[in-house]
Design an enzyme around this catalytic site. Structure first.
Site, short mmCIF file in Angstrom:
data_model
loop_
_atom_site.label_atom_id
_atom_site.label_comp_id
_atom_site.label_asym_id
_atom_site.label_seq_id
_atom_site.Cartn_x
_atom_site.Cartn_y
_atom_site.Cartn_z
CG ASP A 134 -0.37 -0.10 2.53
OD1 ASP A 134 0.86 -0.07 2.63
OD2 ASP A 134 -1.13 -0.21 3.52
CB SER A 135 4.57 1.68 -0.03
OG SER A 135 4.80 0.51 -0.81
CG ASP A 162 0.51 -4.14 2.02
OD1 ASP A 162 0.70 -5.01 2.89
OD2 ASP A 162 1.25 -3.16 1.86
CE LYS A 189 2.94 -6.03 4.11
NZ LYS A 189 2.42 -4.86 4.92
CD GLU A 218 -0.07 -1.65 8.40
OE1 GLU A 218 0.56 -1.24 7.40
OE2 GLU A 218 -0.58 -0.88 9.26
CD GLU A 234 7.55 -0.30 8.17
OE1 GLU A 234 7.79 0.81 7.66
OE2 GLU A 234 6.55 -0.98 7.85
#
EC number: 2.1.2.11
Length: 272
Positions: free
Chosen positions: A51-52, A90, A119, A121, A188
């Site tokens: 999602d960067s 993501d 992925k 979070e 991270e």
């Protein structure tokens, strides 16, 4: 075992064998077919449609505006451009936090677009969702430490896991995610010693980004590693274009540095 001897697309089982053999796993963020082809040819084992893309492709200040449709679009492009790398996508902000059922619906969309794993979070609060997904055939990678989707709650892009209480919470979260069925975990921006301890306590792959050299592998944000655009980067970033003759050469150098342990070096690492 070397991933480069496998001519088909890598699977989750292949990455597990690579990890078991003691070889570091290389991962790059990737958002389009052209870079997918370049990174694939350089031997990168895993391509993360992160999602960067909200920051580096769309120009947002955070990853929060990115949608499932955005990730699905770029996942399909990366899949078309690569033949070998494992594809990880993501789950963007707001696509999985509401309920496990919501997470499943959106994960299905990403898997249909070409992802082999998704992925998400979060720690203990996401364990039930991870279990729900994995029990229904959706492989999951967790993400602990600095979680960009929680940037406002964290008060900015800050190192996480500092202090014994925060470190213990991260240790506990990592074990919970593994027990829930996650088979990979991104760590991270946490102290290197903590990342090493978490990695040693798990039997799943850990992928570091600003988490020291003792993780099972490393993920590089494509634009950071290739210094696009030039300018100040986070402490853990290394410019692999420095001294490289081409983007392809830079990618090969990055993979080699991950494999031989020269990246991340001490200057890319956070202390406790």
């Amino acid at each position: 075992m070397s991933a480069q001897t496998i001519t088909r697309r890598l699977t989750q089982a292949d990455l597990a064998k690579l990890y078991a053999s003691g070889e570091k796993v290389s991962m790059f963020t990737c958002y389009d077919a052209s870079f997918a082809r370049l990174l694939d040819g350089a031997g990168v084992e895993t391509l993360l449609i992160g999602d960067s893309l909200g920051n580096v492709i769309q120009g947002h200040d955070t990853t929060l505006p990115v949608t499932v449709a955005d990730i699905a679009y770029h996942t399909a492009a990366v899949k078309r451009g690569s033949d070998h790398a494992f594809i990880l996508a993501d789950m963007p902000f707001g696509s999985y936090q509401e309920s496990p059922e919501q997470a499943f619906r959106n994960a299905v969309t990403l898997m249909a677009a070409g992802a082999q794993m998704v992925k998400l979070e979060g720690g203990a609060e996401m364990a039930a969702t991870v279990e729900f997904l994995t029990q229904r055939g959706i492989p999951v990678c967790g993400h602990l430490g600095l979680t960009p989707q929680s940037v406002h709650a964290l008060g900015g892009y800050k190192v996480q896991g500092k202090g014994e209480a925060a470190a213990q919470r991260l240790r506990d979260d990592a074990l919970l995610l593994q027990q829930a069925g996650a088979t990979m975990l991104v760590l991270e921006a946490i102290p290197a010693a903590l990342a090493a301890e978490v990695t040693a306590s798990l039997n799943i792959i850990t992928i570091g980004i600003g988490a020291g050299k003792d993780c099972s592998g490393q993920v590089l944000v494509l634009h950071d590693a290739f210094d696009i655009p030039p300018g100040k980067k986070a402490k853990f970033v290394r410019n692999f274009m420095d001294g490289a003759s081409s983007l392809h050469d830079a990618a090969i150098r990055a993979v080699a540095a991950i494999k031989d342990g020269s990246y991340p070096a001490p200057e890319h690492t956070y202390a406790g």
